[in-house]
Scaffold this motif. Structure first.
Motif, mmCIF file in Angstrom:
data_model
loop_
_atom_site.group_PDB
_atom_site.id
_atom_site.type_symbol
_atom_site.label_atom_id
_atom_site.label_comp_id
_atom_site.label_asym_id
_atom_site.label_seq_id
_atom_site.Cartn_x
_atom_site.Cartn_y
_atom_site.Cartn_z
ATOM 1 N N ARG A 71 0.819 -1.185 0.000
ATOM 2 C CA ARG A 71 0.000 0.000 0.000
ATOM 3 C C ARG A 71 0.868 1.257 0.000
ATOM 4 O O ARG A 71 0.644 2.205 -0.746
ATOM 5 C CB ARG A 71 -0.903 -0.002 1.240
ATOM 6 C CG ARG A 71 -2.159 0.831 1.065
ATOM 7 C CD ARG A 71 -2.900 0.942 2.359
ATOM 8 N NE ARG A 71 -2.021 1.343 3.448
ATOM 9 C CZ ARG A 71 -2.447 1.731 4.656
ATOM 10 N NH1 ARG A 71 -3.745 1.728 4.909
ATOM 11 N NH2 ARG A 71 -1.607 2.085 5.599
ATOM 12 N N ILE B 19 3.947 -6.331 -6.266
ATOM 13 C CA ILE B 19 3.557 -4.938 -6.044
ATOM 14 C C ILE B 19 3.358 -4.221 -7.373
ATOM 15 O O ILE B 19 2.382 -3.475 -7.562
ATOM 16 C CB ILE B 19 4.616 -4.220 -5.179
ATOM 17 C CG1 ILE B 19 4.604 -4.808 -3.767
ATOM 18 C CG2 ILE B 19 4.361 -2.722 -5.141
ATOM 19 C CD1 ILE B 19 5.629 -4.219 -2.848
ATOM 20 N N ILE C 188 4.121 1.595 -0.868
ATOM 21 C CA ILE C 188 4.923 1.805 -2.078
ATOM 22 C C ILE C 188 4.036 2.279 -3.224
ATOM 23 O O ILE C 188 4.388 3.211 -3.966
ATOM 24 C CB ILE C 188 5.648 0.507 -2.460
ATOM 25 C CG1 ILE C 188 6.726 0.199 -1.405
ATOM 26 C CG2 ILE C 188 6.275 0.617 -3.839
ATOM 27 C CD1 ILE C 188 7.464 -1.078 -1.633
ATOM 28 N N ILE C 189 2.846 1.673 -3.347
ATOM 29 C CA ILE C 189 1.975 2.057 -4.455
ATOM 30 C C ILE C 189 1.511 3.503 -4.311
ATOM 31 O O ILE C 189 1.507 4.273 -5.274
ATOM 32 C CB ILE C 189 0.782 1.089 -4.538
ATOM 33 C CG1 ILE C 189 1.297 -0.273 -5.027
ATOM 34 C CG2 ILE C 189 -0.290 1.616 -5.477
ATOM 35 C CD1 ILE C 189 0.289 -1.371 -4.980
ATOM 36 N N ALA D 149 0.120 -2.464 -8.760
ATOM 37 C CA ALA D 149 0.120 -1.048 -9.108
ATOM 38 C C ALA D 149 -0.427 -0.855 -10.527
ATOM 39 O O ALA D 149 -1.206 0.064 -10.783
ATOM 40 C CB ALA D 149 1.530 -0.477 -8.996
ATOM 41 N N ALA E 19 4.310 5.607 -5.323
ATOM 42 C CA ALA E 19 4.479 5.588 -6.777
ATOM 43 C C ALA E 19 3.428 6.463 -7.458
ATOM 44 O O ALA E 19 3.736 7.213 -8.393
ATOM 45 C CB ALA E 19 4.393 4.154 -7.293
ATOM 46 N N LEU F 251 8.428 2.338 -12.943
ATOM 47 C CA LEU F 251 8.414 3.471 -13.864
ATOM 48 C C LEU F 251 9.117 3.122 -15.170
ATOM 49 O O LEU F 251 8.730 3.589 -16.243
ATOM 50 C CB LEU F 251 9.092 4.682 -13.208
ATOM 51 C CG LEU F 251 8.337 5.252 -12.003
ATOM 52 C CD1 LEU F 251 9.100 6.444 -11.421
ATOM 53 C CD2 LEU F 251 6.927 5.672 -12.409
ATOM 54 N N VAL G 162 -5.558 -1.742 -2.914
ATOM 55 C CA VAL G 162 -5.032 -2.863 -2.149
ATOM 56 C C VAL G 162 -5.792 -2.946 -0.835
ATOM 57 O O VAL G 162 -5.707 -2.035 -0.010
ATOM 58 C CB VAL G 162 -3.530 -2.666 -1.865
ATOM 59 C CG1 VAL G 162 -2.937 -3.919 -1.285
ATOM 60 C CG2 VAL G 162 -2.814 -2.261 -3.131
ATOM 61 N N ILE H 83 9.845 1.190 -7.263
ATOM 62 C CA ILE H 83 9.230 2.298 -8.012
ATOM 63 C C ILE H 83 9.999 2.565 -9.295
ATOM 64 O O ILE H 83 9.407 2.770 -10.361
ATOM 65 C CB ILE H 83 9.138 3.555 -7.125
ATOM 66 C CG1 ILE H 83 8.081 3.315 -6.043
ATOM 67 C CG2 ILE H 83 8.770 4.782 -7.945
ATOM 68 C CD1 ILE H 83 8.027 4.367 -4.985
ATOM 69 N N SER I 155 11.530 0.485 -1.607
ATOM 70 C CA SER I 155 10.580 1.361 -2.301
ATOM 71 C C SER I 155 11.215 1.942 -3.545
ATOM 72 O O SER I 155 10.665 1.864 -4.646
ATOM 73 C CB SER I 155 10.175 2.529 -1.402
ATOM 74 O OG SER I 155 9.645 2.079 -0.215
#
Lengths: 472, 472, 472
Positions: free
Chosen positions: A323, C325, A325-326, C329, A329, B330, C335, B326, B322
């Motif tokens: 949660r 993850i 990290i998303i 995402a 992001a 990306l 989530v 990420i 993280s």
């Protein structure tokens, strides 16, 4: 060396390997088990029994005779009958004169009779040599051969040679005799098998009470409060999160309680200005329970360590990570490292681990075989110096963990302090007072008192009394 | 059995439960504490004192008399006065003739006098039976009843019966007597309470030195170098990252140092072609410190394990995760599993854990009570076979961890090898030479030497000398 | 007290500190090492040797004489020659009359001869006092001073004074004598150094067999099946994943096997209606191996704990987390926390950790020094009550871990149950039967049987036989 020493003759006949006959009075469960074991170990066994009706379960190779006949055949007689029937033995006093009587009886309650069974037997038969022994061995264990816990056979008795003979039989059965001295020790030996961790009772009840309090406190703040005010059902916290808040609080508080009585003792001595007066009873008892308190604290600290390390494996934890990290992001922020946070996180973890490491060391040195192999100076060094260092590290661990929350009102749910704040009360109190006590001026004074100095020697009257008495 | 044995009479009167009177010369701190404990345990105590002025602190139920009067009342006399006043006892030689004198004195320094205090006392009073004892017990512990470390009372003396009497008193006080043999052992017993981990001094200083070196080395490469060249302030690495580079390096190096002296010994024996010449002193001392070195290595290995397992809980670690995820998200790459990487990662972790597991086993078998219950063959099997297996696993763990970096120039910051490369030096050297030593041709030769074979028996001259001497 | 006791005189001359001369017959490796050590400890040593040719390696300060001459110089003679040459000693019978002969020999195989070497020596020389000792000490260890494992010297002999003299020498060398009783114990003492963990053989072979089975089973299902049907090459699972499926299965199965024999024993006793018949041999052996089985189970449980905790550090694990993850995402789902999952995950982890904690407690109480300091009641409480609690927790841990997969066909690859299901078979069987056995009606019956009650006392014939025999 006197070659014809009667002692040597009696103990171990040089000319033959045959073991001496042993007589057992009584054909009850333990008498039979012991006889069986003795026969297996090469001792001829003769039972003394009133009737031969009940003899059907007696080991195959044993002889069964009347009491008097049986007693005449052996120098050592195992008294495998109950205390209330000891009276009857007085009728055999003549036959038993000079014989070694082994009292193997146990009672049902601690200190059931004013004197121990063995001493009672010795009073009944002053002409015999009474030895206490075998009562700590279980009949079941003797039969099954699984003697892990009870290889040690405590022996006591007033006659040294009689004791030697019984100890040789103990060794002959593959057990380890432990000489506990004169027959006065019989009471202690008879009480021994009835105990169930007597030293642990107070520490365990204290821990239970404290643990329940912390559990419900944490349940209220971490589960119920969240449920009511944030409408989050985190009931599964009961399995890991709540225990892992209770465990460290217990560990830290109990660890503090290990050192608190020493602090009290020092204050009392300073106040009284002498060490020659007994501490109050509660303090004495507390000081004797310190080892147990420390070991329970160590158990909680270990549980805390494992429950913490398992965190990344929890479903809750991986959900939270995802949660977080998303959301990072999606918010398109650059993720930067918060250095203060990194410092705090790393240093509280490091403190905790080092404190725990020292705590485990303390635990290892309290293993009987380790503590027996260090001297008093070394033991004090480990338990006092290393112990205080561990306490300081663990306290610092909790304080840094709390960190910025101490002054943050949102940490006080229902106006109550968080559980880690409660757990800091005892150790902080101990450390603050200890800090005062090691100030040179206080420390010097205390050391003088502990070496025997007194502010005002009050006992001059008593000493006169003694002098008078001794002058008489 | 001689029923009227004077021995038995003296030790434990059958007819009464009253314990025999004990006399204590000297009313100092320890004398008073011991007397108090004896009175609590049922012994009548009589103090022998020059003056009655200082007697105000003497336990309530004790009698205080002049020295000669007091001595006449008891068979056992505790000499609780300092060595420099022993001279005065010669004036009482007649009264003390045949009595058991218990020397409880301690010195302030190791080997302070040429002979032990007890032997000195025995020389002064040849008609008395001197027994050494109680000096390892602390007065404070006697009074407070907290005798965890010092239940063992070492006893020695030349007279067996006198020793028995003292051992019975020791048992009567709830302590455990340990018979150390004749009065020659007194020196050792007197030195015992003055020691503070004498066997640990060298290993601990070595570890401290090595640890500081590794710490600053790692600090330079991991924190300072990063700061200068990558402009990253990772100062918080000091809390966990740097220690966790020092701990494994220490553990591996010290573990190697445990087996290195054995390698040296084998080489020396092979070179000399005989086992009948003493090793150099440094090697002897080193071999005696192996257990301590191994335990310190184990401590560092345990710290390494805990510091590693805590990694996912660090703020730094979750920041790194993280950032990585990420950036992967990306960049829109498909995340594929690098199989070589997975193999390397899993196998170095597995090696480390298995090596650590065996290492802990080694540690457990070195607990006194465990090592006492295995025989020599079993002990050698564990310490040598399992020990080398653990060393191989731990070395492999470090090598696979290093893996591809060995030949990568970027791993050599400031042209210095990384810390894990340094830590591999000693264990690799040990393993390589050991590998040569177990080659059949070398091993057979070494075994022959260890069984007593010699390349060139050099001592023929000396043997003649001995034969000559013995022929005289 | 008889001041002129010959005993005291012989043991330790009061007037001089010089130790008594010791004679050593035989100049082999061990004889030399022992002599060297004795000289270092202050004993004058005289060797008895047939020729003086081989005397070149004898310690410097020792004397070498013919056998008869040497024997006359000492009261204690160490027989450092091999059993096959004992015959020759009969020619010296007269000189050796009344002397203390210390048999230090070892054999090459267990029970090599019908009687022990020491008993054979005693038969050859009935006029001498034979004491067995020193055979458990290694010559290498004596010389190098590294006596960690073998400080204990087992002593046995029929003559008490002779034994005392040898025990004093043992103490004089800095070793710990352990009195094993009469010369009958010599066989056991001679067998002791030849053993290599005899109690561990069966448990270790059982574990090896079971471990290999589980390993290949898991390899087939977790690696090979995945490779064939999902085309995923997870060969690196061999390092951590597969072992970490084998370890818990081993731990749980072996833990169950610790309590299974007790269940069998109860059933057999209930079926037979008596406890007075021997269990079958396999059951007896199994019951004696329970401690070892339990410790091996604990070892596997510890490995399982470490292998599990290391999971987040694996490259595979971070790859899986990233993939998961990122896919979350990208799919743009919110989530949400699956509460059932969180409950299951947390509770199986908590069960496992608490079970492991209790298991470690059991392991600690089985350390010799700890189990020696608890009484039979306490030992049974820990091993039985806490043990069953640990078994219940660990079984529940595995069951909740399996959870919903039990009824899911996709869990049965190749129609085979998963490995955790196999591991549940034994503990579940134990717990179910135990649950029946503690039903009040069954339990009462069993308790009565264990207290000696019999359904049908069958041995009346035999008892008559005994009575008849004893009447003869």
């Amino acid at each position: 060396m006197n070659k014809n020493s009667s002692n040597t003759m009696a103990l171990a006949p040089n000319t033959s390997n045959k073991r001496e006959t042993v007589c057992i009075f009584g054909t009850g469960d333990f008498g039979r088990a012991l006889g069986q074991k003795m026969i297996q170990s090469g001792y001829p066994v003769v039972y003394g029994s009133r009737s031969t009706q009940i003899s059907s379960l007696i080991p195959k190779d044993a002889e069964v005779l009347g009491h008097a006949e049986a007693a005449q055949k052996a120098a050592v007689i195992i008294i495998a009958i109950q205390r209330q029937h000891y009276n009857f033995l007085t009728t055999l006093a003549e036959v038993l004169h000079g014989k070694v009587l082994v009292d193997i009886s146990n009672n049902l309650k601690l200190n059931q009779y004013p004197e121990s069974n063995a001493e009672y037997l010795a009073q009944l038969l002053p002409g015999s040599k009474v030895v206490k022994g075998f009562n700590t061995v279980s009949a079941w264990a003797l039969q099954s051969g699984t003697l892990d816990a009870s290889r040690q056979v405590f022996i006591c008795g007033d006659d040294v040679e009689a004791k030697q003979m019984v100890m040789n039989i103990v060794r002959g059965l593959g057990l380890t005799p432990v000489d506990k001295g004169s027959l006065l020790a019989a009471q202690e030996i008879e009480n021994y098998p009835l105990q169930l961790f007597p030293m642990w009772k107070f520490p365990i009840f204290l821990s239970l009470g404290l643990g329940l309090f912390f559990f419900f406190y944490s349940l209220a703040l971490d589960v119920i409060h969240t449920y009511i005010y944030e409408n989050n059902n985190f009931s599964f916290f009961i399995a890991i999160t709540v225990p892992n808040r209770v465990f460290p609080a217990m560990a830290l508080t109990l660890f503090g309680l290990v050192y608190l009585p020493g602090i009290f003792a020092a204050i009392i001595q300073l106040y009284r200005g002498t060490k020659y007066r007994r501490f109050p009873d509660w303090l004495d008892r507390w000081m004797l329970a310190r080892k147990q308190l420390g070991l329970i604290a160590l158990a909680f600290a270990s549980l805390h360590a494992v429950f913490t390390l398992v965190t990344p494996l929890r479903a809750f934890s991986s959900w939270r990570t995802s949660r977080q990290i998303i959301s990072q992001a999606l918010s398109n922020e650059t993720v930067t490292l918060d250095h203060t946070n990194a410092w705090l996180s790393d240093s509280y973890l490091a403190m905790g681990m080092l404190g725990f490491f020292l705590f485990v060391l303390l635990g290892i040195t309290s293993l009987p075989s380790v503590s027996n192999s260090v001297n008093w100076r070394e033991f004090r060094f480990v338990q006092s110096k290393l112990g205080y260092l561990a306490l300081i590290l663990c306290t610092a661990h909790a304080m840094i963990y709390g960190g910025k929350w101490f002054l943050n009102p949102s940490a006080y749910k229902w106006y109550l302090p968080d559980i880690y704040m409660l757990s800091l009360v005892v150790p902080c109190a101990v450390l603050v007072v200890k800090f005062v006590l090691i100030f040179p001026c206080v420390d010097k004074h205390l050391t003088r008192i502990r070496q025997g100095w007194e502010r005002k020697p009050r006992y001059s009257e008593r000493s006169n009394h003694i002098i008078n008495k001794s002058a008489v």
